[in-house]
Design a protein around this motif. Structure first.
Motif, PDB file in Angstrom:
ATOM      1  N   ASN A   5      -2.192 -30.501 -11.062  1.00  0.00           N
ATOM      2  CA  ASN A   5      -2.663 -31.509 -10.090  1.00  0.00           C
ATOM      3  C   ASN A   5      -4.283 -31.819 -10.051  1.00  0.00           C
ATOM      4  O   ASN A   5      -4.812 -32.961 -10.218  1.00  0.00           O
ATOM      5  N   LEU A   6      -4.643 -30.612  -9.833  1.00  0.00           N
ATOM      6  CA  LEU A   6      -6.192 -30.563  -9.937  1.00  0.00           C
ATOM      7  C   LEU A   6      -7.056 -31.069 -11.045  1.00  0.00           C
ATOM      8  O   LEU A   6      -7.904 -31.922 -11.158  1.00  0.00           O
ATOM      9  N   LYS A   7      -6.560 -30.398 -12.187  1.00  0.00           N
ATOM     10  CA  LYS A   7      -7.018 -30.958 -13.495  1.00  0.00           C
ATOM     11  C   LYS A   7      -6.645 -32.270 -13.612  1.00  0.00           C
ATOM     12  O   LYS A   7      -7.618 -32.853 -14.161  1.00  0.00           O
ATOM     13  N   TYR A   8      -5.612 -33.004 -13.289  1.00  0.00           N
ATOM     14  CA  TYR A   8      -5.557 -34.418 -13.142  1.00  0.00           C
ATOM     15  C   TYR A   8      -6.272 -35.097 -12.635  1.00  0.00           C
ATOM     16  O   TYR A   8      -6.921 -36.191 -12.914  1.00  0.00           O
ATOM     17  N   GLN A   9      -6.408 -34.958 -11.357  1.00  0.00           N
ATOM     18  CA  GLN A   9      -7.372 -35.479 -10.213  1.00  0.00           C
ATOM     19  C   GLN A   9      -9.002 -35.468 -11.099  1.00  0.00           C
ATOM     20  O   GLN A   9      -9.532 -36.609 -10.911  1.00  0.00           O
ATOM     21  N   PHE A  10      -9.114 -34.333 -11.440  1.00  0.00           N
ATOM     22  CA  PHE A  10     -10.699 -34.377 -11.873  1.00  0.00           C
ATOM     23  C   PHE A  10     -10.691 -35.090 -13.303  1.00  0.00           C
ATOM     24  O   PHE A  10     -11.758 -35.754 -13.392  1.00  0.00           O
ATOM     25  N   ALA A  11      -9.845 -35.287 -14.001  1.00  0.00           N
ATOM     26  CA  ALA A  11     -10.011 -35.983 -15.110  1.00  0.00           C
ATOM     27  C   ALA A  11     -10.062 -37.423 -14.904  1.00  0.00           C
ATOM     28  O   ALA A  11     -10.875 -38.125 -15.639  1.00  0.00           O
ATOM     29  N   ARG A  12      -9.480 -37.884 -13.709  1.00  0.00           N
ATOM     30  CA  ARG A  12      -9.436 -39.078 -13.238  1.00  0.00           C
ATOM     31  C   ARG A  12     -10.936 -39.523 -12.798  1.00  0.00           C
ATOM     32  O   ARG A  12     -11.383 -40.902 -12.700  1.00  0.00           O
ATOM     33  N   LEU A  13     -11.888 -38.745 -12.434  1.00  0.00           N
ATOM     34  CA  LEU A  13     -13.154 -38.905 -11.854  1.00  0.00           C
ATOM     35  C   LEU A  13     -14.200 -39.559 -13.020  1.00  0.00           C
ATOM     36  O   LEU A  13     -13.699 -39.217 -14.208  1.00  0.00           O
ATOM     37  N   SER A  14     -15.064 -40.235 -12.593  1.00  0.00           N
ATOM     38  CA  SER A  14     -16.046 -40.807 -13.453  1.00  0.00           C
ATOM     39  C   SER A  14     -17.209 -39.759 -13.639  1.00  0.00           C
ATOM     40  O   SER A  14     -16.902 -38.648 -12.990  1.00  0.00           O
ATOM     41  N   ILE A  15     -17.843 -39.650 -14.971  1.00  0.00           N
ATOM     42  CA  ILE A  15     -18.723 -38.694 -15.218  1.00  0.00           C
ATOM     43  C   ILE A  15     -19.582 -38.306 -14.036  1.00  0.00           C
ATOM     44  O   ILE A  15     -20.051 -37.067 -13.927  1.00  0.00           O
ATOM     45  N   ALA A  16     -20.027 -39.205 -13.331  1.00  0.00           N
ATOM     46  CA  ALA A  16     -20.856 -38.965 -12.382  1.00  0.00           C
ATOM     47  C   ALA A  16     -20.390 -38.259 -11.220  1.00  0.00           C
ATOM     48  O   ALA A  16     -20.770 -37.263 -10.699  1.00  0.00           O
ATOM     49  N   GLU A  17     -19.318 -38.561 -10.798  1.00  0.00           N
ATOM     50  CA  GLU A  17     -18.105 -37.714  -9.846  1.00  0.00           C
ATOM     51  C   GLU A  17     -18.107 -36.406 -10.248  1.00  0.00           C
ATOM     52  O   GLU A  17     -17.753 -35.532  -9.601  1.00  0.00           O
ATOM     53  N   LYS A  18     -17.632 -36.212 -11.546  1.00  0.00           N
ATOM     54  CA  LYS A  18     -17.445 -34.900 -11.919  1.00  0.00           C
ATOM     55  C   LYS A  18     -18.845 -34.065 -11.841  1.00  0.00           C
ATOM     56  O   LYS A  18     -18.702 -32.871 -11.452  1.00  0.00           O
ATOM     57  N   LEU A  19     -19.832 -34.637 -12.179  1.00  0.00           N
ATOM     58  CA  LEU A  19     -21.255 -33.941 -11.962  1.00  0.00           C
ATOM     59  C   LEU A  19     -21.453 -33.560 -10.376  1.00  0.00           C
ATOM     60  O   LEU A  19     -21.787 -32.577 -10.170  1.00  0.00           O
ATOM     61  N   ILE A  20     -20.929 -34.414  -9.553  1.00  0.00           N
ATOM     62  CA  ILE A  20     -20.900 -34.061  -8.146  1.00  0.00           C
ATOM     63  C   ILE A  20     -20.127 -32.928  -7.787  1.00  0.00           C
ATOM     64  O   ILE A  20     -20.484 -32.057  -7.037  1.00  0.00           O
ATOM     65  N   VAL A  21     -19.082 -33.083  -8.284  1.00  0.00           N
ATOM     66  CA  VAL A  21     -17.879 -32.123  -8.001  1.00  0.00           C
ATOM     67  C   VAL A  21     -18.535 -30.445  -8.442  1.00  0.00           C
ATOM     68  O   VAL A  21     -18.456 -29.603  -7.613  1.00  0.00           O
ATOM     69  N   ILE A  22     -18.914 -30.639  -9.660  1.00  0.00           N
ATOM     70  CA  ILE A  22     -19.330 -29.283 -10.454  1.00  0.00           C
ATOM     71  C   ILE A  22     -20.584 -28.780  -9.419  1.00  0.00           C
ATOM     72  O   ILE A  22     -20.486 -27.738  -9.042  1.00  0.00           O
ATOM     73  N   ASN A  23     -21.664 -29.739  -9.194  1.00  0.00           N
ATOM     74  CA  ASN A  23     -22.631 -29.320  -8.291  1.00  0.00           C
ATOM     75  C   ASN A  23     -22.237 -28.669  -6.845  1.00  0.00           C
ATOM     76  O   ASN A  23     -22.800 -27.482  -6.343  1.00  0.00           O
ATOM     77  N   LEU A  24     -21.348 -29.386  -6.373  1.00  0.00           N
ATOM     78  CA  LEU A  24     -20.666 -28.809  -5.175  1.00  0.00           C
ATOM     79  C   LEU A  24     -19.911 -27.477  -5.026  1.00  0.00           C
ATOM     80  O   LEU A  24     -20.201 -26.814  -4.253  1.00  0.00           O
ATOM     81  N   VAL A  25     -19.143 -27.296  -6.180  1.00  0.00           N
ATOM     82  CA  VAL A  25     -18.432 -25.971  -6.583  1.00  0.00           C
ATOM     83  C   VAL A  25     -19.605 -24.931  -6.771  1.00  0.00           C
ATOM     84  O   VAL A  25     -19.454 -23.919  -6.031  1.00  0.00           O
ATOM     85  N   VAL A  26     -20.556 -25.258  -7.448  1.00  0.00           N
ATOM     86  CA  VAL A  26     -21.705 -24.097  -7.686  1.00  0.00           C
ATOM     87  C   VAL A  26     -22.117 -23.649  -6.263  1.00  0.00           C
ATOM     88  O   VAL A  26     -22.544 -22.757  -6.341  1.00  0.00           O
ATOM     89  N   PHE A  27     -22.398 -24.756  -5.670  1.00  0.00           N
ATOM     90  CA  PHE A  27     -23.317 -24.575  -4.113  1.00  0.00           C
ATOM     91  C   PHE A  27     -22.722 -23.797  -3.475  1.00  0.00           C
ATOM     92  O   PHE A  27     -23.150 -22.891  -2.858  1.00  0.00           O
ATOM     93  N   ILE A  28     -21.111 -24.169  -3.264  1.00  0.00           N
ATOM     94  CA  ILE A  28     -20.383 -23.088  -2.530  1.00  0.00           C
ATOM     95  C   ILE A  28     -20.220 -21.476  -3.216  1.00  0.00           C
ATOM     96  O   ILE A  28     -20.339 -20.557  -2.498  1.00  0.00           O
ATOM     97  N   LEU A  29     -20.155 -21.461  -4.430  1.00  0.00           N
ATOM     98  CA  LEU A  29     -19.990 -20.214  -4.665  1.00  0.00           C
ATOM     99  C   LEU A  29     -21.291 -19.371  -4.884  1.00  0.00           C
ATOM    100  O   LEU A  29     -21.142 -18.220  -4.404  1.00  0.00           O
ATOM    101  N   ASP A  30     -22.423 -20.185  -4.929  1.00  0.00           N
ATOM    102  CA  ASP A  30     -23.693 -19.472  -4.769  1.00  0.00           C
ATOM    103  C   ASP A  30     -23.980 -18.958  -3.394  1.00  0.00           C
ATOM    104  O   ASP A  30     -24.644 -18.106  -3.124  1.00  0.00           O
ATOM    105  N   GLY A  31     -23.207 -19.623  -2.501  1.00  0.00           N
ATOM    106  CA  GLY A  31     -23.334 -18.906  -1.046  1.00  0.00           C
ATOM    107  C   GLY A  31     -22.420 -17.979  -0.636  1.00  0.00           C
ATOM    108  O   GLY A  31     -22.742 -16.838  -0.045  1.00  0.00           O
ATOM    109  N   ILE A  32     -20.963 -18.097  -1.118  1.00  0.00           N
ATOM    110  CA  ILE A  32     -20.067 -17.410  -0.587  1.00  0.00           C
ATOM    111  C   ILE A  32     -20.090 -15.954  -1.516  1.00  0.00           C
ATOM    112  O   ILE A  32     -19.834 -14.978  -0.878  1.00  0.00           O
ATOM    113  N   ILE A  33     -20.341 -15.897  -2.685  1.00  0.00           N
ATOM    114  CA  ILE A  33     -20.296 -14.597  -3.687  1.00  0.00           C
ATOM    115  C   ILE A  33     -21.338 -13.541  -3.105  1.00  0.00           C
ATOM    116  O   ILE A  33     -21.069 -12.439  -2.804  1.00  0.00           O
TER     117      ILE A  33
END
Length: 291
Positions: A5-33
């Motif tokens: 379901n996550l892959k399906y929801q991600f695939a439905r996003l526009s390219i800009a929204e995908k970039l936003i999600v990727i940047n957000l995930v990287v920001f979280i990982l960069d803080g938590i790891i």
């Protein structure tokens, strides 16, 4: 929610929204790891940020792109993603996702190169220990692209309608003023690098030249390296086309479609996006999705 379901929801996003999600995930990982492993805060980002030293850059050349996925803090991330969302909404009404990728990442690269050049040439920056992070150069490239492509298009800012070129000029002026301040001179230089790329790309495209075509082919070649090669079937069945059946659409259909797109884009450059009829807007939107 399952991974499917996550892959399906991600695939439905526009390219800009995908970039936003990727940047957000990287920001979280960069803080938590680093926190979980009890490491210094920059222990992860230091491998991906763009160093100002040329020899350090040579040892991690990927940083010319990867620096754009890391941010110095939450508000740094928030404003970059907010501006990307705003700019991309207008951009994607005109062009497809491939062109946005071209403008965004070429802006990232050009901004990074201007940062490297400035910190190794200008005496004001020599001896400073600095590194570049943030998506600002790519975001600025997209913003300035639309400001240069449809400069007279008006958008709503709070309670006023403002032409896009006013917005672009304001952001460039702010960066120029803040460079001598020294606190984030490298970041402002990268913004200007992205701005130059966005402006040149838009003006060249208005003249019929896509300066990002070569970059697009490079990305396609890079993507092909990770695609699984399909196994060739030992036998191949060939069907003879029956007489009287229609073949694929002829070339003049594509040419007619492109002529219509060019006419609409020319109308936008002269009179603004709002001058289009609903049918023209719908046609342009569908054409952008198909690119």
């Amino acid at each position: 929610m399952t991974s499917g379901n996550l892959k399906y929801q991600f695939a439905r996003l526009s390219i800009a929204e995908k970039l936003i999600v990727i940047n957000l995930v990287v920001f979280i990982l960069d803080g938590i790891i680093p926190f979980l492993l009890d490491l210094p805060k920059n222990s992860l980002s230091q491998w991906f940020e763009l160093p100002k030293d040329l020899f350090a850059f040579i040892s991690q050349p990927w940083s010319i792109v990867t620096y754009s996925f890391f941010h110095a803090g939450f508000w740094h991330l928030f404003w970059n993603m907010f501006m990307l969302y705003f700019s991309a909404r207008i951009f994607l009404n005109l062009f497809g996702p491939r062109k946005l990728i071209n403008v965004y990442f070429l802006g990232v690269i050009f901004g990074g190169l201007l940062f490297l050049l400035s910190y190794n040439v200008f005496p004001a920056f020599l001896g400073r220990n600095s590194a570049l992070v943030g998506a600002s150069a790519g975001v600025t490239a997209v913003l300035i692209f639309i400001c240069a492509y449809i400069p007279n298009q008006e958008v709503r800012v709070f309670f006023f309608n403002v032409k896009l070129w006013y917005i672009g000029a304001f952001f460039i002026l702010v960066d120029l003023i803040q460079i001598p301040g020294g606190q984030n001179a490298g970041g402002h230089l990268a913004h200007l690098g992205g701005a130059v790329l966005g402006y040149v790309y838009a003006r060249q495209l208005l003249q019929g030249r896509d300066i990002g075509a070569g970059f697009s082919k490079l990305l396609d070649g890079f993507a092909d390296l990770f695609k699984k090669k399909e196994k060739k079937a030992p036998l191949k069945t060939v069907y003879r086309k029956k007489a009287g059946t229609k073949g694929s659409p002829v070339d003049y259909d594509k040419e007619s479609r492109q002529r219509k797109i060019d006419a609409i884009l020319d109308k936008i450059s002269k009179s603004g996006y709002e001058s289009l009829s609903k049918a023209e807007k719908d046609f342009l939107f569908k054409a952008g999705k198909e690119d």
